[in-house]
Design a protein around this motif. Structure first.
Motif, PDB file in Angstrom:
ATOM      1  N   GLN A   1      53.593 132.280 -40.873  1.00 21.17           N
ATOM      2  CA  GLN A   1      53.737 131.390 -39.728  1.00 21.17           C
ATOM      3  C   GLN A   1      54.041 132.276 -38.531  1.00 21.17           C
ATOM      4  N   TYR A   2      53.442 131.962 -37.388  1.00 21.16           N
ATOM      5  CA  TYR A   2      53.564 132.803 -36.216  1.00 21.16           C
ATOM      6  C   TYR A   2      54.526 132.143 -35.235  1.00 21.16           C
TER       7      TYR A   2
ATOM      8  N   GLU B   1      57.320 122.618 -41.095  1.00 29.78           N
ATOM      9  CA  GLU B   1      55.965 122.151 -41.377  1.00 29.78           C
ATOM     10  C   GLU B   1      55.239 123.089 -42.347  1.00 29.78           C
TER      11      GLU B   1
ATOM     12  N   LYS C   1      60.419 111.849 -40.600  1.00 26.88           N
ATOM     13  CA  LYS C   1      60.324 113.276 -40.317  1.00 26.88           C
ATOM     14  C   LYS C   1      59.764 113.527 -38.910  1.00 26.88           C
TER      15      LYS C   1
ATOM     16  N   GLU D   1      61.616 115.164 -35.662  1.00 24.96           N
ATOM     17  CA  GLU D   1      61.136 116.384 -35.005  1.00 24.96           C
ATOM     18  C   GLU D   1      60.984 116.167 -33.508  1.00 24.96           C
TER      19      GLU D   1
ATOM     20  N   THR E   1      44.924 117.870 -36.750  1.00 29.70           N
ATOM     21  CA  THR E   1      44.993 119.098 -37.539  1.00 29.70           C
ATOM     22  C   THR E   1      45.010 120.326 -36.625  1.00 29.70           C
TER      23      THR E   1
ATOM     24  N   ARG F   1      48.395 120.833 -35.108  1.00 29.03           N
ATOM     25  CA  ARG F   1      49.272 121.391 -36.147  1.00 29.03           C
ATOM     26  C   ARG F   1      48.998 122.884 -36.340  1.00 29.03           C
ATOM     27  N   LEU F   2      47.727 123.280 -36.262  1.00 31.28           N
ATOM     28  CA  LEU F   2      47.356 124.696 -36.398  1.00 31.28           C
ATOM     29  C   LEU F   2      47.875 125.506 -35.212  1.00 31.28           C
TER      30      LEU F   2
ATOM     31  N   ASP G   1      50.483 124.911 -33.493  1.00 27.54           N
ATOM     32  CA  ASP G   1      51.921 125.053 -33.743  1.00 27.54           C
ATOM     33  C   ASP G   1      52.166 126.161 -34.767  1.00 27.54           C
ATOM     34  N   TRP G   2      51.448 126.121 -35.881  1.00 23.77           N
ATOM     35  CA  TRP G   2      51.629 127.114 -36.950  1.00 23.77           C
ATOM     36  C   TRP G   2      51.410 128.534 -36.437  1.00 23.77           C
TER      37      TRP G   2
ATOM     38  N   GLY H   1      51.526 129.550 -33.373  1.00 24.43           N
ATOM     39  CA  GLY H   1      52.236 129.866 -32.139  1.00 24.43           C
ATOM     40  C   GLY H   1      51.354 129.894 -30.898  1.00 24.43           C
TER      41      GLY H   1
ATOM     42  N   MET I   1      51.839 115.639 -37.671  1.00 26.24           N
ATOM     43  CA  MET I   1      53.228 115.690 -38.106  1.00 26.24           C
ATOM     44  C   MET I   1      54.066 115.896 -36.833  1.00 26.24           C
ATOM     45  N   GLY I   2      55.070 116.710 -36.835  1.00 22.86           N
ATOM     46  CA  GLY I   2      55.903 116.837 -35.636  1.00 22.86           C
ATOM     47  C   GLY I   2      55.372 117.817 -34.596  1.00 22.86           C
ATOM     48  N   SER I   3      54.219 118.421 -34.866  1.00 19.68           N
ATOM     49  CA  SER I   3      53.738 119.514 -34.012  1.00 19.68           C
ATOM     50  C   SER I   3      53.491 119.122 -32.571  1.00 19.68           C
TER      51      SER I   3
ATOM     52  N   ARG J   1      55.701 120.502 -29.992  1.00 16.97           N
ATOM     53  CA  ARG J   1      55.810 121.950 -29.743  1.00 16.97           C
ATOM     54  C   ARG J   1      54.557 122.571 -29.126  1.00 16.97           C
TER      55      ARG J   1
END
Lengths: 238, 238
Positions: free
Chosen positions: A214-215, A221, B31, B35, B112, B115-116, B118-119, B121, B144-146, B149
């Motif tokens: 994860q970055y 998540e 959830k 978030e 999606t 969410r990516l 977020d993952w 950054g 989800m909660g992304s 962010r």
């Protein structure tokens, strides 16, 4: 002329028990039907909306839009519906990577993963018995024509993983970074359930636990199983 | 006590025009609601099924399952529904990679991709005006909660791409292999529409056309836009 019994059969094939009983499945859309025909999957019946001009198949049954709507799983049927014989499974070929799914429940995820296996030239996908059925209409909608080119087998994953001679990799939130791995030319990649990941019993048979780093800020998540599979197959092939 | 007007407001917020009018959006699930609260997104109202014990929020409105079902976008509501103020947009920060979407229509794909981002950054996602609304309930279900962010902006992509000082990469079926690229520390990554890819006008502003190599037999299939984004963001960050 389409009979009432034919319509009933097609409608019934939305359910797994009828697909198993008849050895048949349904796909919709000209492109997917064409790809299955090109791949040599044996058709049982092809139904084409009589007002559609596009579809160019050998001897399709021309039907009204109303009849097609009765048969279709889609809210807006797209003019072509094919009933095919479920192909005879080939045995799992271990000369390349094998993807194994542990209880993947979402049809869109399984469909996307089949499409990814096709893209990355992964010939075999092994699914646990509690993974969604690959001939489910929503799975087929997401696979596009890829179902014709990937050998999808349902098996007891524990039995399969105990038996395989391949190294077994599994995706875990707390696994070692996949960027630091030297991935071998063949192996098994185990991907887990959407909510719970790889189960404990299957996880016990994994020899290398890997993860996608994860970055930036770490959150609770996880990645969706289909996107995680995309990234890991890309890492395997790059 | 929930009023009829409150229920009507929540139901109306399923439509973009009411979200814009009121500056509010709805998310469901403990959830995701947590978030958003943790990320400092300002709540307008929190509705919790009175028989659910789990949710632990400050002063939620306790409602019956029947009322929650009326408000919910889900066929099986999951006990918690939050109405939030749409956050004030930050300007696009060009100190890192920016993802730009050209007419992505499927809510699941946009969710999606958020969410990516977020993952991996990626702080900024710029969407063309004809990309699906990021506060659409189906998008929020997939993020989800992304959503809390990632700064999601809607803009005229042509105007933005003409103005940016960053190098502009775009995903094309016939682009150069991403494996052969030396990707810079920052840039814009343009991803196109599900059926048609990047449009011609936007494509004309792309400085590097890249692709994900297909392995094995080449077919006419493409990758789904969300899985392609997953692979390209992984390539950018690895």
């Amino acid at each position: 002329m389409v009979t009432k019994n034919q319509i009933k059969l097609v409608v019934n094939l939305k359910q797994k028990k009828y697909r198993t009983q008849h050895g048949l499945f349904v796909v919709e859309g000209e492109k997917t039907v064409s790809e299955l025909l090109n791949a040599g999957v044996k058709p049982f019946g092809l139904f084409v909306d009589a007002v559609e001009k596009g579809a160019d198949f050998n001897n399709p049954e021309l039907v009204s839009s109303a009849i097609l709507k009765q048969m279709s799983s889609l809210s807006s049927p797209n003019g072509v519906l094919g009933v095919f014989h479920i192909p005879v499974l080939k045995s799992i070929d271990e000369t390349d990577w094998v993807v194994a799914l542990d209880a993947v429940r979402d049809p869109g995820n399984l469909g996307t993963i089949i499409r990814l296996c096709d893209w990355f030239g992964i010939p075999n996908l092994v699914c646990s018995q509690d993974t969604v059925d690959c001939f489910n209409p929503k799975v087929l909608q997401a696979t596009m024509g890829s179902i014709a080119r990937v050998n999808v087998t349902y098996a007891d994953l524990e039995v399969y993983l105990k038996k395989t001679a391949l190294p077994v990799y599994g995706a875990f939130m707390d696994g070692d970074s996949v960027y630091q791995q030297k991935l071998p030319p063949k192996g098994v990649l185990v991907m887990g359930n959407e909510a719970n990941g790889v189960s404990e019993t299957v996880g016990g048979l994994v020899t290398s636990r890997i993860s996608i780093p994860q970055y930036g800020k770490t959150t609770t998540e996880s990645l969706n199983v289909a996107t995680a599979t995309a990234i890991l197959l890309n890492e395997i092939r790059r």
